[in-house]
Write an enzyme that holds these catalytic residues in place. Structure first.
Site, PDB file in Angstrom:
ATOM      1  N   CYS A   5       0.834  -0.988  -0.389  1.00  0.00           N
ATOM      2  CA  CYS A   5       0.229  -0.224   0.237  1.00  0.00           C
ATOM      3  C   CYS A   5       0.935   1.199   0.015  1.00  0.00           C
ATOM      4  O   CYS A   5       2.616   1.354   0.003  1.00  0.00           O
ATOM      5  CB  CYS A   5      -0.582  -0.189   1.223  1.00  0.00           C
ATOM      6  SG  CYS A   5       0.520  -0.202   2.550  1.00  0.00           S
ATOM      7  N   GLU A   7       1.049  -0.240  16.376  1.00  0.00           N
ATOM      8  CA  GLU A   7       0.252   0.791  15.931  1.00  0.00           C
ATOM      9  C   GLU A   7      -0.760   0.912  17.238  1.00  0.00           C
ATOM     10  O   GLU A   7      -0.721   1.912  17.636  1.00  0.00           O
ATOM     11  CB  GLU A   7      -0.872   0.230  15.226  1.00  0.00           C
ATOM     12  CG  GLU A   7      -1.760   1.515  14.539  1.00  0.00           C
ATOM     13  CD  GLU A   7      -2.502   1.571  13.350  1.00  0.00           C
ATOM     14  OE1 GLU A   7      -3.531   1.846  13.734  1.00  0.00           O
ATOM     15  OE2 GLU A   7      -1.626   0.038  12.684  1.00  0.00           O
ATOM     16  N   SER A  40      -1.055  -7.853  10.711  1.00  0.00           N
ATOM     17  CA  SER A  40      -2.089  -7.900  11.465  1.00  0.00           C
ATOM     18  C   SER A  40      -3.124  -7.441  10.999  1.00  0.00           C
ATOM     19  O   SER A  40      -4.081  -8.646   9.724  1.00  0.00           O
ATOM     20  CB  SER A  40      -2.564  -6.754  12.168  1.00  0.00           C
ATOM     21  OG  SER A  40      -3.566  -6.155  11.845  1.00  0.00           O
ATOM     22  N   SER A  45       1.971  -5.673   3.702  1.00  0.00           N
ATOM     23  CA  SER A  45       3.125  -5.008   3.329  1.00  0.00           C
ATOM     24  C   SER A  45       3.981  -6.422   2.759  1.00  0.00           C
ATOM     25  O   SER A  45       6.003  -6.371   2.963  1.00  0.00           O
ATOM     26  CB  SER A  45       3.607  -5.561   4.677  1.00  0.00           C
ATOM     27  OG  SER A  45       2.747  -6.855   5.352  1.00  0.00           O
TER      28      SER A  45
END
Length: 319
Positions: A15, A129, A231, A274
């Site tokens: 992304c 995060e 995640s 990722s």
């Protein structure tokens, strides 16, 4: 028996936030020279981290592992205010690779804190995060409290101090469906609860979850390329299984068990945000060795978002 084919999800893989974070590390090494220290894995992918190590990145978990006068990069997952303050106190040179969509959530938490609201953060305990977002809260800046909720069961036992002065935010890489269920349960219990103006779950997470569901409708096996600590990659494999399709999370082609594909006709393949395309290509090559005859790509949501690099790295590249 018909030949086995492979369907590729679209979109898949990197992304904009991951692209930016990796590029920050690469350019910092190119312009400032190795070693460059990175607090936490810059993104959760073993291949990417190993590649950056070979280029001269040193990954650490805490700033006390970073020498004085060194350069440190904060990972895409973000850091707490305490970490930022420690880096500033020590005079470390910092490049911030926090995803801008994570930074948006940080700003929301800080704004609610200044307003004295209680905040519910929906996320996974221990995820970097979540630790960074929780760390935007400061009792010095407001009178409220921040609470972490991981699942819908915890909503029933949640006891906030200010039910009429309450807001929620979310981790950016959650299951969209699970998160909506938690939000609905929170709203039923706390009708006055405020939400963000725009969904905190990022566009890339939403798009990849929609794409894997499209795969699951057409395949009898779904492979998700991503590391176990990612995640968003875990959520993709969970979604496929929830939709009734056998699914496995794999770091690379070497983890494919040939027994998985016995009797399968349509193999779905996607990658977490990722995971680089080179790993997807490796999986495709292995599936061809195992008998896959054709590869096609499903239509999906186009992605064109690009996040700017830190100004200093842009200027250094030009000069």
């Amino acid at each position: 028996m018909p030949a086995m084919d492979v369907l590729l999800a679209n979109p898949r893989g990197f992304c904009a936030g991951v692209d930016r974070a990796i590029e920050i590390v690469k350019r910092a090494i190119e312009t400032l020279g190795a070693p460059i220290y990175v607090r936490h894995e810059v993104v959760h992918n073993r291949f990417v981290v190993d590649d950056l190590k070979q280029r001269g990145a040193i990954f650490v978990e805490e700033l006390d592992e970073v020498p004085d006068d060194a350069t440190v990069i904060f990972s895409a997952h973000g850091v707490s205010q305490a970490v930022r303050q420690e880096a500033e106190r020590r005079g470390l040179r910092v490049f911030d690779a926090t995803c801008p969509l994570v930074t948006k959530v940080h700003f929301e938490v800080a704004r609610h804190c200044r307003a004295g609201r209680d905040v519910v953060l929906i996320g996974h305990a221990g995820h970097p995060e979540v630790e960074g977002t929780m760390g935007q809260w400061s009792r010095e800046r407001g009178a409220g409290t921040i609470y972490l909720v991981e699942d819908i069961e915890q909503v029933a036992t949640l006891d906030v101090r200010q039910p009429d002065n309450l807001a929620y935010t979310t981790q950016t890489t959650l299951s969209v469906d699970d998160t909506m269920g938690i939000i609905e349960a929170l709203r039923a219990r706390y009708p006055a609860m405020q939400g963000p103006r725009h969904d905190d779950i990022c566009y890339a997470t939403q798009n990849r979850q929609d794409a894997v569901r499209d795969l699951a409708r057409q395949c009898d096996l779904v492979l998700v390329v991503g590391s176990p600590n990612s995640s968003n990659s875990n959520r993709l494999s969970e979604l496929a299984r929830r939709d009734g399709v056998e699914s496995y999370l794999i770091d690379n082609a070497s983890e494919i068990d040939p027994a998985w594909i016995v009797g399968k006709q349509h193999i779905g393949l996607t990658a977490g945000a990722s995971a680089p395309q080179v790993l997807v290509d490796g999986v495709l090559a292995r599936l061809r060795e195992l008998g896959a005859a054709g590869v096609s790509e499903l239509e999906g949501e186009p992605e064109s978002m690009v996040f700017a690099l830190p100004k200093e790295l842009r200027l250094r590249l030009v000069s």
